[in-house]
Design an enzyme around this catalytic site. Structure first.
Site, PDB file in Angstrom:
ATOM      1  N   CYS A 121       0.808  -1.331  -0.029  1.00  0.00           N
ATOM      2  CA  CYS A 121       0.028   0.136  -0.107  1.00  0.00           C
ATOM      3  C   CYS A 121       0.971   1.175  -0.006  1.00  0.00           C
ATOM      4  CB  CYS A 121      -0.978  -0.005   1.319  1.00  0.00           C
ATOM      5  SG  CYS A 121      -2.086  -1.379   1.453  1.00  0.00           S
ATOM      6  N   ARG A 160       3.092   0.372  -5.263  1.00  0.00           N
ATOM      7  CA  ARG A 160       2.949  -0.321  -3.885  1.00  0.00           C
ATOM      8  C   ARG A 160       1.702  -1.185  -3.654  1.00  0.00           C
ATOM      9  NH1 ARG A 160       6.594   1.855  -0.380  1.00  0.00           N
ATOM     10  NH2 ARG A 160       5.512   0.923   1.500  1.00  0.00           N
ATOM     11  N   TRP A 196      -3.065  -2.361  -1.540  1.00  0.00           N
ATOM     12  CA  TRP A 196      -2.670  -3.801  -1.837  1.00  0.00           C
ATOM     13  C   TRP A 196      -3.358  -4.732  -0.919  1.00  0.00           C
ATOM     14  CZ3 TRP A 196      -0.441  -8.244   0.245  1.00  0.00           C
ATOM     15  CH2 TRP A 196      -0.103  -9.159  -0.797  1.00  0.00           C
ATOM     16  N   ASN A 237      -0.621   1.295   5.778  1.00  0.00           N
ATOM     17  CA  ASN A 237      -0.080   0.430   5.201  1.00  0.00           C
ATOM     18  C   ASN A 237       0.443  -0.675   6.345  1.00  0.00           C
ATOM     19  OD1 ASN A 237       3.448   0.519   3.912  1.00  0.00           O
ATOM     20  ND2 ASN A 237       1.833  -1.193   3.813  1.00  0.00           N
ATOM     21  N   GLY A 238       0.040  -1.769   6.046  1.00  0.00           N
ATOM     22  CA  GLY A 238       0.902  -2.788   7.074  1.00  0.00           C
ATOM     23  C   GLY A 238      -0.435  -3.761   7.368  1.00  0.00           C
ATOM     24  N   GLU A 291      16.056 -16.694 -11.657  1.00  0.00           N
ATOM     25  CA  GLU A 291      15.656 -15.371 -11.845  1.00  0.00           C
ATOM     26  C   GLU A 291      15.116 -15.010 -13.183  1.00  0.00           C
ATOM     27  OE1 GLU A 291      15.255 -12.622 -10.372  1.00  0.00           O
ATOM     28  OE2 GLU A 291      15.317 -11.243 -11.619  1.00  0.00           O
ATOM     29  N   LYS A 312      10.961 -13.797 -13.590  1.00  0.00           N
ATOM     30  CA  LYS A 312      10.389 -12.649 -14.623  1.00  0.00           C
ATOM     31  C   LYS A 312       9.289 -13.319 -15.269  1.00  0.00           C
ATOM     32  CE  LYS A 312      11.841 -10.023 -12.817  1.00  0.00           C
ATOM     33  NZ  LYS A 312      12.550 -10.127 -11.841  1.00  0.00           N
ATOM     34  N   GLU A 357       6.064 -13.620 -13.321  1.00  0.00           N
ATOM     35  CA  GLU A 357       5.701 -12.149 -12.955  1.00  0.00           C
ATOM     36  C   GLU A 357       4.865 -11.594 -13.893  1.00  0.00           C
ATOM     37  OE1 GLU A 357       8.075 -10.042  -9.543  1.00  0.00           O
ATOM     38  OE2 GLU A 357       9.192 -10.681 -11.019  1.00  0.00           O
ATOM     39  N   HIS A 397      15.767 -35.814 -12.062  1.00  0.00           N
ATOM     40  CA  HIS A 397      15.293 -36.542 -11.029  1.00  0.00           C
ATOM     41  C   HIS A 397      13.763 -36.251 -10.556  1.00  0.00           C
ATOM     42  CE1 HIS A 397      19.171 -37.835  -9.725  1.00  0.00           C
ATOM     43  NE2 HIS A 397      19.511 -36.953 -10.259  1.00  0.00           N
ATOM     44  N   LYS A 415       5.523  -3.817  -5.445  1.00  0.00           N
ATOM     45  CA  LYS A 415       6.863  -3.476  -5.405  1.00  0.00           C
ATOM     46  C   LYS A 415       7.629  -4.015  -4.059  1.00  0.00           C
ATOM     47  CE  LYS A 415      10.539  -2.041  -7.670  1.00  0.00           C
ATOM     48  NZ  LYS A 415      11.150  -3.262  -8.705  1.00  0.00           N
TER      49      LYS A 415
HETATM   50  O1  M6R Z   1      13.006  -4.713  -2.474  1.00  0.00           O
HETATM   51  P1  M6R Z   1      13.611  -5.980  -2.278  1.00  0.00           P
HETATM   52  O2  M6R Z   1      14.747  -6.263  -3.309  1.00  0.00           O
HETATM   53  O3  M6R Z   1      13.905  -6.428  -0.829  1.00  0.00           O
HETATM   54  O4  M6R Z   1      12.432  -7.018  -2.857  1.00  0.00           O
HETATM   55  C1  M6R Z   1      12.454  -8.379  -2.745  1.00  0.00           C
HETATM   56  C2  M6R Z   1      11.412  -9.111  -3.724  1.00  0.00           C
HETATM   57  O5  M6R Z   1      10.257  -8.570  -3.176  1.00  0.00           O
HETATM   58  C3  M6R Z   1      11.690  -8.325  -5.334  1.00  0.00           C
HETATM   59  O6  M6R Z   1      12.750  -8.875  -5.816  1.00  0.00           O
HETATM   60  C4  M6R Z   1      10.345  -9.473  -6.022  1.00  0.00           C
HETATM   61  O7  M6R Z   1      10.807 -10.641  -6.243  1.00  0.00           O
HETATM   62  C5  M6R Z   1      10.151  -8.716  -7.405  1.00  0.00           C
HETATM   63  N1  M6R Z   1       8.878  -8.535  -7.665  1.00  0.00           N
HETATM   64  C6  M6R Z   1      11.143  -9.379  -8.424  1.00  0.00           C
HETATM   65  O8  M6R Z   1      10.776  -8.936  -9.580  1.00  0.00           O
END
Ligand code: M6R
Length: 606
Positions: free
Chosen positions: A2, A30, A77, A103-104, A478, A482, A485, A501, A601
């Site tokens: 949020c 956010r 969020w 937020n939280g 990674e 991506k 996501e 395996h 984010k």
């Molecule tokens: O701000 P941070 O690097 O701590 O965030 C960690 C993850 O939340 C962040 O890398 C998330 O996995 C991204 N959406 C990846 O693309």
């Protein structure tokens, strides 16, 4: 998660609704389940909110019509209560005099709600947040003034939160508090802003105060008052900092999406990161000294930051140092082994991810020293670390990490390299790393067409495997993250050898399997490529030119050549073609890669 923003101004502003809308647009990363604002104008409270994007809700609820001296805004969020109009923030008390954004998570909200229900309060939403305005109302009824009532209310909350409240009876006061979730105060000549992130403050002022945990206070034009929840007042003037980001860093420029802008920025951002590492000698030396004195090194991060940690830990081991990567949300049981003398490297773009922050605090409690790698030097993680390295990647707006991932890997590689104190090796690697801008630029241009082509194939699939050995595995992980996501294609990364395996059972004719060959420690990968091809997989292989053997050619449906570069350069750059692939697959499937569903984010809830 949020995003919160609030403003108090000495003049009545006809554009208050517009100003809050613009600030909220910068916080939409956010959370984007719903949006709302509340303003106090001429003794009345007005609330406008709904489900949708900032742009659509601002239009449908006519935010632009709202004026006043004081207002709050929120982009959500959802945690407690589905995304809906009634659950959107701001939330109000029974008399509709107090409005609150949060937020939280308030962990003890049920208990507080029962107490308030027994006192006759009526609730409208399913959220945890709504207890806050009712608590303030309850304590005002008992005779407290607005700030005292707010203070008492927040002292009863358990959980993690950043809260801002306004009250018709509170004049121009913005009431705020923070515990774990971030909150920053921006001080202007005749206004004060409060926000979850400096991004929404910077267009208006560069003078900020970052709130610490368990601080509470209020702001009105010309005055910011802060104290601890324990009642110790804070010298605000000594906490004011000047921020040196440019507002232009937040613009999308000519690009359709932030994701592609941020991918294409990497020649520049990697150069910034490297120059920062070379020029900020004292800070980097401080981190290095800690690392060199470590009995054991742990590297902790979440999501992409975890995969950067994994790659970094493997490189540290390759160089002969003892290092282990941990997923921050799962770190606690592993951190039981941490002793004084160990060093925990905390990797976080935002510097605010709660799981990472808690892992860091747990490590510090156990006597470890903490080195942070962050993209926000004002963040909680940076401020609580013993030493930190600032990545200087510039603001990353797309929810999916791209440029910050490559910068994290660069920082970790640099630290590992520097720890060897082997001047020949360091000099040779630095010579190669200095060429990162041109190598990255040519990698983007030489793999972009292939990304478009492969995206067409993958966009029609339900599942894809990403396989690599040694350094190729974290890069594959990674890459798969991506793809999940931004394109919503089930993408699973596996160590290539391990795929036999179990995972290979899923492979049938045409099943896409993406291999990444890095060029060191992964000699056996050719066998894995053959095995997949033998099961009818559609094999796509990314490999440096010297590793494109006849076996690789014969068993791959598509080979995408990568530049043949020094290991340290490949660790940083070989993920970039995969970022492009995920981006173009998302576009091919008709999605907005900047706003993946269900994600935010910065994850500030457990
Ligand atoms: O701000 P941070 O690097 O701590 O965030 C960690 C993850 O939340 C962040 O890398 C998330 O996995 C991204 N959406 C990846 O693309």
């Amino acid at each position: 998660m949020c995003g919160i923003v609030a403003i108090t101004s000495s003049n009545r502003r006809g554009d208050l609704g517009i100003l809050l809308t613009e600030a909220l647009k910068k916080l939409e990363y956010r959370g984007y389940d719903s949006v709302g604002i509340a303003v106090v104008d001429q003794g009345n409270l007005y609330v406008a909110k709904n489900v949708g994007t900032v742009e659509s809700v601002a239009k449908s609820e006519n935010f632009a019509s709202l004026s006043g001296c004081v207002g709050i805004g929120h982009t959500r969020w959802a945690t407690h209560g589905a995304p809906s109009k009634k659950n959107s923030h701001p939330h109000t008390d029974c008399a509709k005099k107090i409005a609150v954004v949060h937020n939280g998570i308030i962990e003890n909200y049920s208990e507080l709600k029962n107490f308030l229900l027994s006192r006759g309060h009526v609730f409208i939403s399913d959220t945890d947040t709504e207890v806050v305005p009712h608590l303030i109302e309850e304590f005002k009824r008992a005779g407290l003034d607005t700030y005292s009532a707010f203070r008492k209310a927040v002292s009863m909350l358990r959980g993690t939160f950043a809260i801002v409240a306004i009250d018709i009876d509170g004049g121009r006061k913005l009431l705020f508090t923070r515990k774990v979730s971030p909150l920053v105060v921006g001080i202007g000549s005749d206004f004060v802003l409060v926000s979850s992130d400096i991004v929404s403050i910077l267009p208006y002022t560069d003078r900020v105060v970052v709130l610490n945990d368990d601080e509470v206070g209020y702001a009105e034009p010309g005055r910011v008052f802060i104290e601890t929840v324990g009642g110790r007042s804070v010298d605000v003037a000594s906490r004011v900092m000047k921020v040196d980001y440019g507002v232009e860093d937040f613009d999308k420029g000519p690009y359709e999406h932030y994701m592609i802008k941020e991918i294409r920025e990497q020649p520049y951002t990697l150069n910034q990161t490297l120059s920062g590492l070379i020029s900020s000698r004292d800070e980097v030396e401080k981190s290095l000294k800690l690392l060199e004195s470590a009995d054991s090194i742990y590297i902790v991060g979440a999501g992409s930051s975890y995969y950067a940690s994994l790659l970094g830990s493997l490189y540290f081991r390759y160089l002969g140092f003892r290092a282990q990567a941990l997923v921050s949300s799962e770190a606690t049981p592993y951190l039981r082994g941490v002793r004084p003398g160990d060093v925990v490297v905390v990797v976080s773009q935002s510097g605010e991810t709660i799981d990472t922050l808690l892992a860091m605090r747990e490590s510090a409690k156990r006597g470890a020293r903490v080195v942070a790698i962050v993209n926000n030097p004002l963040s909680t993680i940076a401020r609580e670390s013993d030493a930190y390295v600032y990545m200087k990647s510039g603001p990353e707006i797309c929810v999916a990490a791209t440029k910050t991932f490559t910068s994290q890997v660069l920082v970790l590689s640099y630290l590992g390299l520097a720890m060897t104190r082997d001047s020949h090796r360091i000099e040779a690697s630095l010579r190669a790393l200095r060429r990162l801008p041109e190598i990255t630029a040519s990698m983007i241009s030489s793999t972009e067409n292939a990304a478009r082509k492969v995206a067409k194939k993958i966009s029609t699939e339900h599942s894809v495997y990403y396989l690599g050995r040694a350094f190729g595995y974290p890069i594959s992980a990674e890459a798969a993250l991506k793809m999940k996501e931004v394109a919503y294609v089930h993408a699973e990364a596996y160590p290539a050898g391990e795929s036999k395996h179990g995972p290979i059972a899923l492979v049938a004719s045409g099943f896409p399997v993406v291999f990444t060959i890095v060029g060191e420690l992964d000699e056996l990968i050719e066998g894995n490529i053959e095995e997949m091809k033998a099961r009818g997989a559609y094999v796509i292989t990314y490999a440096p030119s010297d590793r494109i053997t006849s076996t690789v050619e014969r068993n791959s449906d598509l080979v995408i050549p990568l530049p043949q570069v020094l290991l340290e350069v490949s660790l940083v750059t070989y993920v970039i073609p995969h970022q492009l692939l995920a981006y173009y697959t998302s576009i091919e499937r008709g999605y907005n890669p900047d706003r993946p569903r269900n994600l935010a984010k910065t994850v500030t809830v457990f």
